[in-house]
Write an enzyme that holds these catalytic residues in place. Structure first.
Site, PDB file in Angstrom:
ATOM      1  CE  LYS A 107     -73.732  22.240   8.703  1.00 29.89           C
ATOM      2  NZ  LYS A 107     -72.757  23.384   8.698  1.00 29.89           N
ATOM      3  N   GLY A 123     -76.581  22.594  15.297  1.00 26.27           N
ATOM      4  CA  GLY A 123     -76.660  23.803  16.101  1.00 26.27           C
ATOM      5  C   GLY A 123     -75.400  24.116  16.876  1.00 26.27           C
ATOM      6  CD1 TRP A 149     -77.950  30.073  18.227  1.00 28.77           C
ATOM      7  CD2 TRP A 149     -79.368  28.488  17.523  1.00 28.77           C
ATOM      8  NE1 TRP A 149     -79.226  30.604  18.268  1.00 28.77           N
ATOM      9  CE2 TRP A 149     -80.107  29.654  17.848  1.00 28.77           C
ATOM     10  CE3 TRP A 149     -80.034  27.369  17.069  1.00 28.77           C
ATOM     11  CZ2 TRP A 149     -81.494  29.705  17.717  1.00 28.77           C
ATOM     12  CZ3 TRP A 149     -81.418  27.420  16.931  1.00 28.77           C
ATOM     13  CH2 TRP A 149     -82.134  28.585  17.261  1.00 28.77           C
ATOM     14  CD1 TRP A 155     -60.972  29.312  15.386  1.00 28.57           C
ATOM     15  CD2 TRP A 155     -62.699  29.852  14.075  1.00 28.57           C
ATOM     16  NE1 TRP A 155     -60.534  30.269  14.503  1.00 28.57           N
ATOM     17  CE2 TRP A 155     -61.569  30.617  13.681  1.00 28.57           C
ATOM     18  CE3 TRP A 155     -63.897  30.018  13.379  1.00 28.57           C
ATOM     19  CZ2 TRP A 155     -61.609  31.545  12.634  1.00 28.57           C
ATOM     20  CZ3 TRP A 155     -63.939  30.932  12.346  1.00 28.57           C
ATOM     21  CH2 TRP A 155     -62.824  31.683  11.976  1.00 28.57           C
ATOM     22  CD1 TRP A 168     -66.237  20.639  17.330  1.00 28.73           C
ATOM     23  CD2 TRP A 168     -65.604  22.705  16.731  1.00 28.73           C
ATOM     24  NE1 TRP A 168     -67.222  21.174  16.528  1.00 28.73           N
ATOM     25  CE2 TRP A 168     -66.867  22.440  16.153  1.00 28.73           C
ATOM     26  CE3 TRP A 168     -65.010  23.954  16.499  1.00 28.73           C
ATOM     27  CZ2 TRP A 168     -67.534  23.353  15.344  1.00 28.73           C
ATOM     28  CZ3 TRP A 168     -65.672  24.869  15.705  1.00 28.73           C
ATOM     29  CH2 TRP A 168     -66.913  24.565  15.140  1.00 28.73           C
ATOM     30  CG  HIS A 180     -69.131  17.447  15.880  1.00 26.46           C
ATOM     31  ND1 HIS A 180     -70.283  18.119  16.183  1.00 26.46           N
ATOM     32  CD2 HIS A 180     -68.486  18.198  14.943  1.00 26.46           C
ATOM     33  CE1 HIS A 180     -70.346  19.240  15.465  1.00 26.46           C
ATOM     34  NE2 HIS A 180     -69.261  19.307  14.726  1.00 26.46           N
ATOM     35  CB  SER A 211     -77.691  21.593   7.396  1.00 20.25           C
ATOM     36  OG  SER A 211     -76.702  22.516   7.755  1.00 20.25           O
ATOM     37  CG  MET A 226     -75.684  34.126  16.063  1.00 15.11           C
ATOM     38  SD  MET A 226     -76.078  32.401  16.406  1.00 15.11           S
ATOM     39  CE  MET A 226     -74.672  31.571  15.680  1.00 15.11           C
ATOM     40  N   GLY A 253     -81.063  28.500   9.102  1.00 15.31           N
ATOM     41  CA  GLY A 253     -81.358  28.513  10.534  1.00 15.31           C
ATOM     42  C   GLY A 253     -82.812  28.272  10.849  1.00 15.31           C
TER      43      GLY A 253
END
Length: 287
Positions: free
Chosen positions: A46, A48, A51, A74, A79, A101, A131, A225, A252
């Site tokens: 959470k 960004g 983004w 994705w 990721w 992450h 968020s 977006m 955002g």
């Protein structure tokens, strides 16, 4: 948060959602072969990530909108640690863009021996918490966050996805990878997106024209977006993410935490975070 095998797997002491992660996917990540021209945006959840999945392909290809208009985020910028990477990695063209992450200590050995670059995006943890609180309410694959006050305690104790925010930040801030890492903040991206994109462009040796920078920035606004089905997660079935409870792309903005924290919660939260960062020789850059 008690560890529920229905919702999470535990990997190296961190909670990861089983809907998108598995022991096989993290093993794949650990054995992943980084190329020298790979670029990975690293964030605590959470902060960004979505983004960066929009910005990176555009910076790398000079502003060509084709990938962000034709490929879900994705798949276009997967990721590192999620199950999806193994399915799409062979289709990715260099220079490859990914997100993660992972804290620094969980990056695969090939990352350390490569020249791959990292853009680390840091966000005010109070806004992250807000968020994340809403995200837990709309994501059926995550446990109920409880009350806001309870969720603050879980966050501070690291009983949330990917552990403590302070541990994550410390791992990357103290990483000794010199010119391979660029630190950005979510707040500076909100305040002046073209300037942030210019820094990314320079860091990745793209040296785009001002027209290209402006084109990328205009496409990567929150409004743009939110209207892009390839980027707003509206293609995810409602049984997994219920946007009626909370939209995935919610606001955002920077500073929404002020609408949620009371003075006692703010003082308690800030005190804990400050002490943990200062113990590592780092300062807390947020009020």
């Amino acid at each position: 948060m008690s560890l529920s095998k229905e919702f999470y797997i535990e990997y190296e002491g961190l909670l990861l959602p089983t809907e998108t992660h598995s022991l096989a996917s993290v093993k794949f990540a650990q054995e992943f072969h980084f190329k020298d021209d790979d670029v990975i945006a690293v964030t605590y959840p959470k902060s960004g990530t979505t983004w960066m999945q929009e910005i990176l392909p555009l910076v790398l290809n000079g502003g060509d909108l084709t990938p962000v208009q034709s490929t879900v985020n994705w798949d276009r910028v997967p990721w590192l640690e999620e199950t999806r990477l193994a399915e799409v990695v062979d289709k990715m063209k260099s220079p490859r863009a990914m997100v993660s992450h992972f804290p620094y200590n969980l990056m695969p050995s090939s990352f350390h021996s490569s020249k791959a670059k990292v853009i680390y995006v840091m966000r005010n943890p109070k806004d992250i918490l807000v968020s994340s609180f809403y995200f837990h309410q709309m994501a059926a694959f995550l446990e109920n966050p409880g009350t806001f006050d309870e969720f603050i305690d879980k966050f501070l104790e690291g009983r949330v996805l990917f552990g403590k925010w302070t541990d994550h930040v410390k791992s990357w801030k103290l990483a000794k990878i010199a010119d391979r890492i660029l630190f950005l903040t979510y707040e500076e991206m909100v305040q002046d997106l073209p300037a942030a994109i210019r820094r990314m462009s320079d860091f990745l040796c793209r040296n785009h024209s001002e027209d290209a920078i402006q084109k990328i920035a205009e496409h990567c606004t929150f409004k743009s977006m939110k209207a892009n089905t390839m980027s707003n997660f509206s293609l995810v079935p409602k049984q997994y993410m219920d946007s009626d409870k909370s939209p995935f792309l919610r606001k955002g903005v920077a500073g929404d935490w002020k609408n949620h924290f009371n003075s006692e919660q703010d003082a308690r939260f800030t005190s804990v975070i400050q002490k943990e960062l200062e113990a590592a020789g780092l300062s807390f850059p947020y009020n």
